[in-house]
Design a protein around this motif. Structure first.
Motif, short mmCIF file in Angstrom:
data_model
loop_
_atom_site.label_atom_id
_atom_site.label_comp_id
_atom_site.label_asym_id
_atom_site.label_seq_id
_atom_site.Cartn_x
_atom_site.Cartn_y
_atom_site.Cartn_z
N TYR A 63 0.83 -1.20 0.00
CA TYR A 63 0.00 0.00 0.00
C TYR A 63 0.87 1.25 0.00
N ARG A 86 -16.26 -3.47 0.82
CA ARG A 86 -15.24 -2.64 0.18
C ARG A 86 -13.87 -2.89 0.79
N GLU A 88 -12.81 -5.62 2.30
CA GLU A 88 -12.32 -6.93 1.90
C GLU A 88 -11.85 -6.94 0.45
N ALA A 89 -12.53 -6.16 -0.40
CA ALA A 89 -12.10 -6.08 -1.80
C ALA A 89 -10.72 -5.45 -1.91
N HIS A 90 -10.48 -4.39 -1.10
CA HIS A 90 -9.15 -3.75 -1.10
C HIS A 90 -8.09 -4.73 -0.60
N ARG A 92 -8.15 -8.02 -0.78
CA ARG A 92 -7.93 -9.06 -1.79
C ARG A 92 -7.10 -8.54 -2.96
N ALA A 93 -7.30 -7.28 -3.29
CA ALA A 93 -6.49 -6.70 -4.38
C ALA A 93 -5.02 -6.65 -3.97
N ALA A 94 -4.76 -6.22 -2.73
CA ALA A 94 -3.37 -6.19 -2.26
C ALA A 94 -2.80 -7.60 -2.14
N SER A 96 -3.52 -10.05 -3.97
CA SER A 96 -3.22 -10.59 -5.30
C SER A 96 -1.80 -10.24 -5.72
N ARG A 97 -1.27 -9.11 -5.22
CA ARG A 97 0.13 -8.78 -5.50
C ARG A 97 1.05 -9.79 -4.82
N THR A 99 0.24 -12.89 -4.23
CA THR A 99 0.11 -14.09 -5.04
C THR A 99 1.05 -14.04 -6.24
N TRP A 121 -3.21 -10.74 5.24
CA TRP A 121 -3.07 -10.63 3.79
C TRP A 121 -2.50 -11.94 3.20
#
Length: 377
Positions: A63, A86, A88-90, A92-94, A96-97, A99, A121
């Motif tokens: 972040y 919202r 949780e979506a943020h 999951r996006a972080a 994914s990095r 991953t 995370w």
């Protein structure tokens, strides 16, 4: 020796403090042995420490600024609350990095997570083909007093290995149903070198000026000790939110002439060598690096026996002195013993210099590599 991809995933890459210093040191030690090391922070550091121009490991921060705390779901919406979704979506996006980083690594990579917030995370990322090692860098009793206790049991329950800092704390976590436990002490952060001459009438304290570090208790003990051994100075190194209150307490106790608030030190070993006694008055600790540093400079330590990590490092009457937690009279009595007895200072200081070598960085690094080999079998 198998050379591996090793990830450290922590709250921050380079936050000033015990976990940050441990992480930077261990990442460097493993990189020096040929491993490919990446240090991942969830958020930028609030109080960053300098990693140098070219650290021996890669760094990534997920972040650009600290993400907001997880919102509490409003009834009766529960997990359907838009604010929760919202957030949780943020996350999951972080994640994914993470991953992406893990998938780019060779099979059998090791993912070391020294803080449970960061594990939230990692738990959302795809770690398939790799091993996850969790850590708790505080004592069991300290954790139990915080919200981290339940989160450790939740988020670290299924990692390949969860490490406490001592066998005693590991056993306590097993009692809570965590059967993946092990333990790993911190490595000595500095090489034992030229010891303090232990002749200056200076008692040193090093640490953040916060409630947890108990400098208020130290000032109460110091008022008793210096009254019996006038001419000595208590030199307090550190900054923090409690500084103004501590300065007021110092004035109320009439200690301005014997207490020096020295601020943050850029040379802790030098500060320790300029003292004859080290004192730690914490209410809670994990495996305090500064105790190791003091012993590596041949300075005898007086500390509250507030955690298994403290008594793992300091052996009472052998290489230092331990007081019951919060007992300022006992802490003062131990300080007076060392302030008044140069021979005792030398005996305990020389033994400290010998006994601290069991935490030699090469020894601890090999233990980490042996753990990695074991997990891969």
């Amino acid at each position: 020796m198998t050379q591996r991809d090793i990830f450290f995933v922590a709250n921050e890459v380079n936050e000033l403090g015990g976990v940050g210093r441990w992480q930077t040191q261990l990442a460097g030690l493993l990189a020096a042995r040929g491993h490919r090391v990446t240090v991942v922070g969830i958020t930028p550091a609030n109080h960053p420490m300098d990693l140098g121009e070219t650290p021996p490991f890669r760094t990534v921060t997920l972040y650009a600024r600290r993400p907001p705390s997880r919102p509490r779901a409003r009834r009766p919406l529960g997990s359907l609350d838009p604010a929760v979704r919202r957030h949780e979506a943020h996350m999951r996006a972080a994640a994914s990095r993470l991953t992406g980083l893990f998938r780019a690594a060779a099979p059998g990579a090791m993912i070391v997570v020294p803080q449970v917030w960061a594990m939230e995370w990692v738990a959302l990322a795809d770690t398939a083909g790799h091993h996850v090692v969790g850590m708790t860098h505080e004592s069991f009793d300290t954790s139990r007093k915080t919200s981290r206790f339940a989160r450790v049991k939740r988020y670290f329950a299924d990692v390949d290995r969860l490490l406490a800092l001592t066998q005693e704390d590991a056993d306590r976590w097993v009692g809570e149903g965590l059967n993946n436990m092990g333990f790993m002490p911190n490595p000595l952060p500095i090489a034992p070198g030229e010891p303090s001459p232990r002749t200056a009438k200076v008692v040193a304290s090093v640490g953040r000026l916060s409630h947890e570090k108990g400098v208020d208790l130290l000032l109460d003990a110091w008022a008793q000790a210096v009254a019996k051994q006038p001419g000595w100075t208590l030199r307090i190194y550190g900054k923090g939110e409690a500084e103004d209150a501590l300065r007021r307490q110092c004035a109320e106790l009439g200690l301005e002439d014997s207490v020096d608030f020295a601020g943050q030190s850029d040379d802790v070993p030098g500060a320790l060598r300029a003292s004859s006694v080290f004192v730690q008055s914490s209410r809670g600790e994990g495996f305090p690096l500064v105790l190791l540093e003091a012993m590596a400079t041949g300075v005898p330590c007086v500390a509250f026996d507030c955690a298994p990590g403290v008594r793992e490092i300091v052996s009472h009457e052998a290489d230092g002195l331990l007081a019951r937690p919060g007992n300022t009279t006992e802490l003062a009595r131990h300080l007076v013993r060392l302030m008044s007895d140069e021979r005792l200072r030398d005996e305990l200081g020389e033994q400290a210099l010998r006994s601290v070598r069991r935490f030699d960085p090469d020894t601890i690094t090999r233990r980490w590599e042996e753990l990695f080999d074991f997990l891969e079998r």
